[in-house]
Design a protein around this motif. Structure first.
Motif, PDB file in Angstrom:
ATOM      1  N   GLU A 125       3.781  24.278  45.115  1.00  0.00           N
ATOM      2  CA  GLU A 125       4.784  24.537  44.077  1.00  0.00           C
ATOM      3  C   GLU A 125       6.156  24.816  44.687  1.00  0.00           C
ATOM      4  OE1 GLU A 125       1.166  24.459  41.923  1.00  0.00           O
ATOM      5  OE2 GLU A 125       1.645  25.632  43.705  1.00  0.00           O
ATOM      6  N   GLN A 126       6.173  25.501  45.824  1.00  0.00           N
ATOM      7  CA  GLN A 126       7.439  25.802  46.493  1.00  0.00           C
ATOM      8  C   GLN A 126       7.838  24.717  47.491  1.00  0.00           C
ATOM      9  OE1 GLN A 126       4.810  27.930  46.359  1.00  0.00           O
ATOM     10  NE2 GLN A 126       5.563  29.369  44.825  1.00  0.00           N
ATOM     11  N   HIS A 127       6.904  23.811  47.805  1.00  0.00           N
ATOM     12  CA  HIS A 127       7.116  22.755  48.798  1.00  0.00           C
ATOM     13  C   HIS A 127       7.568  23.374  50.118  1.00  0.00           C
ATOM     14  CE1 HIS A 127       7.502  18.811  50.400  1.00  0.00           C
ATOM     15  NE2 HIS A 127       8.820  18.765  50.402  1.00  0.00           N
ATOM     16  N   GLY A 128       6.687  24.221  50.649  1.00  0.00           N
ATOM     17  CA  GLY A 128       6.982  24.874  51.913  1.00  0.00           C
ATOM     18  C   GLY A 128       5.716  25.425  52.542  1.00  0.00           C
ATOM     19  N   TRP A 129       5.870  25.991  53.734  1.00  0.00           N
ATOM     20  CA  TRP A 129       4.742  26.494  54.517  1.00  0.00           C
ATOM     21  C   TRP A 129       4.847  28.003  54.685  1.00  0.00           C
ATOM     22  CZ3 TRP A 129       0.821  23.291  56.046  1.00  0.00           C
ATOM     23  CH2 TRP A 129       1.064  21.913  55.985  1.00  0.00           C
ATOM     24  N   LEU A 130       3.740  28.694  54.437  1.00  0.00           N
ATOM     25  CA  LEU A 130       3.656  30.139  54.605  1.00  0.00           C
ATOM     26  C   LEU A 130       2.971  30.434  55.935  1.00  0.00           C
ATOM     27  CD1 LEU A 130       4.049  32.970  53.290  1.00  0.00           C
ATOM     28  CD2 LEU A 130       1.717  32.718  52.387  1.00  0.00           C
ATOM     29  N   ARG A 131       3.644  31.194  56.790  1.00  0.00           N
ATOM     30  CA  ARG A 131       3.070  31.496  58.105  1.00  0.00           C
ATOM     31  C   ARG A 131       1.942  32.506  57.971  1.00  0.00           C
ATOM     32  NH1 ARG A 131       6.640  34.951  61.258  1.00  0.00           N
ATOM     33  NH2 ARG A 131       5.150  36.546  60.626  1.00  0.00           N
ATOM     34  N   LEU A 132       0.804  32.204  58.598  1.00  0.00           N
ATOM     35  CA  LEU A 132      -0.337  33.115  58.619  1.00  0.00           C
ATOM     36  C   LEU A 132      -0.607  33.668  60.010  1.00  0.00           C
ATOM     37  CD1 LEU A 132      -2.930  31.335  56.278  1.00  0.00           C
ATOM     38  CD2 LEU A 132      -1.223  33.056  55.702  1.00  0.00           C
ATOM     39  N   ALA A 133      -0.039  33.052  61.032  1.00  0.00           N
ATOM     40  CA  ALA A 133      -0.282  33.503  62.404  1.00  0.00           C
ATOM     41  C   ALA A 133       0.365  34.867  62.630  1.00  0.00           C
ATOM     42  CB  ALA A 133       0.270  32.484  63.394  1.00  0.00           C
ATOM     43  N   GLY A 134      -0.446  35.837  63.053  1.00  0.00           N
ATOM     44  CA  GLY A 134       0.055  37.176  63.317  1.00  0.00           C
ATOM     45  C   GLY A 134       0.638  37.303  64.710  1.00  0.00           C
ATOM     46  N   TYR A 185       4.198  14.423  34.162  1.00  0.00           N
ATOM     47  CA  TYR A 185       4.627  15.562  34.971  1.00  0.00           C
ATOM     48  C   TYR A 185       4.363  15.276  36.447  1.00  0.00           C
ATOM     49  CZ  TYR A 185       4.159  17.970  30.458  1.00  0.00           C
ATOM     50  OH  TYR A 185       4.253  18.333  29.140  1.00  0.00           O
ATOM     51  N   GLN A 186       5.165  15.893  37.298  1.00  0.00           N
ATOM     52  CA  GLN A 186       4.828  15.892  38.712  1.00  0.00           C
ATOM     53  C   GLN A 186       3.599  16.775  38.889  1.00  0.00           C
ATOM     54  OE1 GLN A 186       8.140  16.573  41.277  1.00  0.00           O
ATOM     55  NE2 GLN A 186       6.941  16.439  43.158  1.00  0.00           N
ATOM     56  N   ALA A 187       2.637  16.309  39.685  1.00  0.00           N
ATOM     57  CA  ALA A 187       1.338  16.969  39.745  1.00  0.00           C
ATOM     58  C   ALA A 187       1.036  17.490  41.142  1.00  0.00           C
ATOM     59  CB  ALA A 187       0.236  16.011  39.294  1.00  0.00           C
ATOM     60  N   PRO A 247     -11.735  19.887  45.542  1.00  0.00           N
ATOM     61  CA  PRO A 247     -12.217  18.686  44.853  1.00  0.00           C
ATOM     62  C   PRO A 247     -12.082  18.683  43.331  1.00  0.00           C
ATOM     63  CG  PRO A 247     -14.043  20.126  45.389  1.00  0.00           C
ATOM     64  CD  PRO A 247     -12.825  20.777  45.960  1.00  0.00           C
ATOM     65  N   GLU A 248     -11.686  19.793  42.707  1.00  0.00           N
ATOM     66  CA  GLU A 248     -11.806  19.857  41.252  1.00  0.00           C
ATOM     67  C   GLU A 248     -10.507  20.089  40.495  1.00  0.00           C
ATOM     68  OE1 GLU A 248     -14.672  22.890  40.601  1.00  0.00           O
ATOM     69  OE2 GLU A 248     -16.388  21.655  41.183  1.00  0.00           O
ATOM     70  N   GLU A 249      -9.474  20.619  41.122  1.00  0.00           N
ATOM     71  CA  GLU A 249      -8.297  21.033  40.364  1.00  0.00           C
ATOM     72  C   GLU A 249      -7.127  20.079  40.580  1.00  0.00           C
ATOM     73  OE1 GLU A 249      -5.377  24.921  39.818  1.00  0.00           O
ATOM     74  OE2 GLU A 249      -7.350  25.157  40.748  1.00  0.00           O
ATOM     75  N   PHE A 250      -6.608  19.547  39.463  1.00  0.00           N
ATOM     76  CA  PHE A 250      -5.437  18.677  39.474  1.00  0.00           C
ATOM     77  C   PHE A 250      -4.550  19.142  38.334  1.00  0.00           C
ATOM     78  CE2 PHE A 250      -9.143  16.486  41.053  1.00  0.00           C
ATOM     79  CZ  PHE A 250      -8.714  16.039  42.289  1.00  0.00           C
ATOM     80  N   ARG A 251      -3.365  19.615  38.656  1.00  0.00           N
ATOM     81  CA  ARG A 251      -2.577  20.367  37.680  1.00  0.00           C
ATOM     82  C   ARG A 251      -1.109  19.980  37.725  1.00  0.00           C
ATOM     83  NH1 ARG A 251      -3.662  24.261  42.001  1.00  0.00           N
ATOM     84  NH2 ARG A 251      -1.694  24.846  43.031  1.00  0.00           N
ATOM     85  N   VAL A 252      -0.397  20.439  36.708  1.00  0.00           N
ATOM     86  CA  VAL A 252       1.054  20.289  36.662  1.00  0.00           C
ATOM     87  C   VAL A 252       1.674  21.153  37.762  1.00  0.00           C
ATOM     88  CG1 VAL A 252       3.119  20.734  35.278  1.00  0.00           C
ATOM     89  CG2 VAL A 252       1.061  19.791  34.200  1.00  0.00           C
ATOM     90  N   ARG A 253       2.655  20.586  38.451  1.00  0.00           N
ATOM     91  CA  ARG A 253       3.372  21.377  39.449  1.00  0.00           C
ATOM     92  C   ARG A 253       4.379  22.269  38.726  1.00  0.00           C
ATOM     93  NH1 ARG A 253       7.620  19.301  44.104  1.00  0.00           N
ATOM     94  NH2 ARG A 253       8.060  21.374  44.950  1.00  0.00           N
ATOM     95  N   ALA A 254       4.168  23.571  38.795  1.00  0.00           N
ATOM     96  CA  ALA A 254       5.041  24.526  38.105  1.00  0.00           C
ATOM     97  C   ALA A 254       5.061  25.825  38.891  1.00  0.00           C
ATOM     98  CB  ALA A 254       4.551  24.779  36.684  1.00  0.00           C
ATOM     99  N   LEU A 255       6.220  26.464  38.942  1.00  0.00           N
ATOM    100  CA  LEU A 255       6.340  27.714  39.686  1.00  0.00           C
ATOM    101  C   LEU A 255       5.577  28.847  39.016  1.00  0.00           C
ATOM    102  CD1 LEU A 255      10.097  27.596  40.785  1.00  0.00           C
ATOM    103  CD2 LEU A 255       8.072  27.227  42.202  1.00  0.00           C
ATOM    104  N   ALA A 268       1.205  30.304  34.630  1.00  0.00           N
ATOM    105  CA  ALA A 268       0.790  30.020  33.257  1.00  0.00           C
ATOM    106  C   ALA A 268       1.079  28.579  32.844  1.00  0.00           C
ATOM    107  CB  ALA A 268       1.485  30.979  32.295  1.00  0.00           C
ATOM    108  N   ALA A 269       2.016  27.926  33.537  1.00  0.00           N
ATOM    109  CA  ALA A 269       2.389  26.554  33.173  1.00  0.00           C
ATOM    110  C   ALA A 269       1.640  25.499  33.974  1.00  0.00           C
ATOM    111  CB  ALA A 269       3.893  26.368  33.358  1.00  0.00           C
ATOM    112  N   ARG A 270       0.705  25.904  34.799  1.00  0.00           N
ATOM    113  CA  ARG A 270      -0.021  24.953  35.650  1.00  0.00           C
ATOM    114  C   ARG A 270      -1.229  24.387  34.901  1.00  0.00           C
ATOM    115  NH1 ARG A 270       0.188  28.682  41.178  1.00  0.00           N
ATOM    116  NH2 ARG A 270       2.482  28.775  41.301  1.00  0.00           N
TER     117      ARG A 270
END
Length: 344
Positions: free
Chosen positions: A200-209, A248-250, A255-263, A266-268
């Motif tokens: 949704e944000q089109h970015g990467w969240l760092r997980l490496a500590g 909509y952009q999706a 394997p199961e979830e395909f949704r509207v791209r929304a920030l 509730a809108a997904r």
């Protein structure tokens, strides 16, 4: 995972069926290994049956081994493309030297190995480079290719392992699904998740500590201290879904979830149809993906490269099997947006 024997029965993840080789007196392990490494067996019926057992299904985990430059590119927004592997087929490879053999470019060695892992949206997004599929790759001369030769058997060159290889269909860019990961293998036998993708944000969240922060040192254009890295490249392919008559952009979360791209969560809403869209065109009669363009020039990637096509357009090999070229926009023919539907 590789299973041997006619009646082998194992508990396997249904999304990652094992590679099954029905060994017999006249078809030993050594014989199967030799067949996978010989271009003369690319049309062998027995080898085709063995290779077909290593299938990609919706939700199968896929992996592409990366150089440091490619890792930085994916952080900037590159999409999965080119040669890749099912994660289960290379799970036993954790040493950087072993994984380096699966890299698709020829950049220098690094103390750690890196990889992109994602889940397949649909089996139609992948091809097995075997027989007539991408047949031109195995005939390309050494001076015009990067990385190990393509054998045409559906297996990567290896003297020790049976590793089924795949390419994205027509070397297309594939939209990145939710929760894709950028990984590191520091040589200690551990797998380190460096970043996870936020669609949704089109970015990467760092997980490496802090323990693993040194793995990010020296990566081109990457600051180890940034907790969130926005993608600056929009990508050449996108997912589009429909709800009733509205488009909509999706986002895919196989394997199961395909949704509207929304920030907002509730809108997904789940979409009822889904397709992949990307630009295609022909230049000098050769079918290509249009990766980017401006008012005058277009960057193209060959869909089915062979020696004649590469010579005809002067394409350059950027990584194993991937041939690209810049072309005058006015010379493109049949320039259109290709729509590739998925069954939900």
């Amino acid at each position: 995972m590789t299973v041997t024997g006619e009646d082998a029965d194992v508990d396997a993840d249904p999304l990652e069926p094992p590679l099954v080789a029905p060994l017999r007196r006249d078809l030993t392990w050594e014989r199967v290994q030799a067949m996978t490494q010989s271009a003369g067996h690319r049309d062998d019926a027995a080898l085709r049956r063995i290779r077909a057992t290593a299938a990609v299904r919706r939700g199968t985990r896929m992996t592409k081994v990366l150089s440091t430059a490619q890792l930085a590119g994916h952080l900037a927004g590159w999409l999965p493309y080119g040669f890749c592997y099912r994660s289960c087929d290379i799970a036993h490879l954790r040493d950087p030297a072993e994984l380096a053999l699966l890299r698709t470019d020829n950049t220098g060695d690094a103390p750690a190995a890196y990889a992109l892992r994602w889940r397949a949206v649909d089996p139609s997004d992948y091809e097995i480079p075997m027989g007539e599929v991408q047949a031109g790759l195995s005939a390309l001369p050494a001076h015009s290719r990067i990385g190990p030769m393509v054998l045409g058997t559906g297996f990567t060159p290896s003297t020790d392992d049976l590793i089924p290889e795949f390419v994205t269909a027509g070397f297309a860019d594939l939209p990145l699904p939710a929760n894709a990961q950028l990984l590191a293998y520091p040589g200690t036998g551990e797998e380190v998740v460096l970043y996870t993708y936020q669609p949704e944000q089109h970015g990467w969240l760092r997980l490496a500590g802090p323990r693993w922060r040194h793995l990010l040192d020296g990566l081109p254009g990457v600051s180890p201290d940034r907790e969130y890295v926005p993608c600056t490249d929009a990508g050449s392919a996108r997912l589009v879904g429909r709800i009733n008559e509205h488009e909509y952009q999706a986002v895919a979360d196989p394997p199961e979830e395909f949704r509207v791209r929304a920030l907002t969560r509730a809108a997904r809403y789940p979409v009822t149809t889904l397709c992949r869209r990307a630009e295609q065109a022909r230049w000098r009669t050769i079918l290509c993906w249009v990766l980017q363009r401006d008012d005058n020039w277009a960057r193209l990637r060959l869909v089915n490269p062979d020696a004649d096509m590469v010579a005809a357009v002067g394409a350059r090999c950027y990584e194993r099997g991937v041939y690209e070229v810049w072309a005058p926009l006015r010379e493109l023919a049949d320039h259109h947006v290709a729509e590739l539907p998925y069954e939900l």
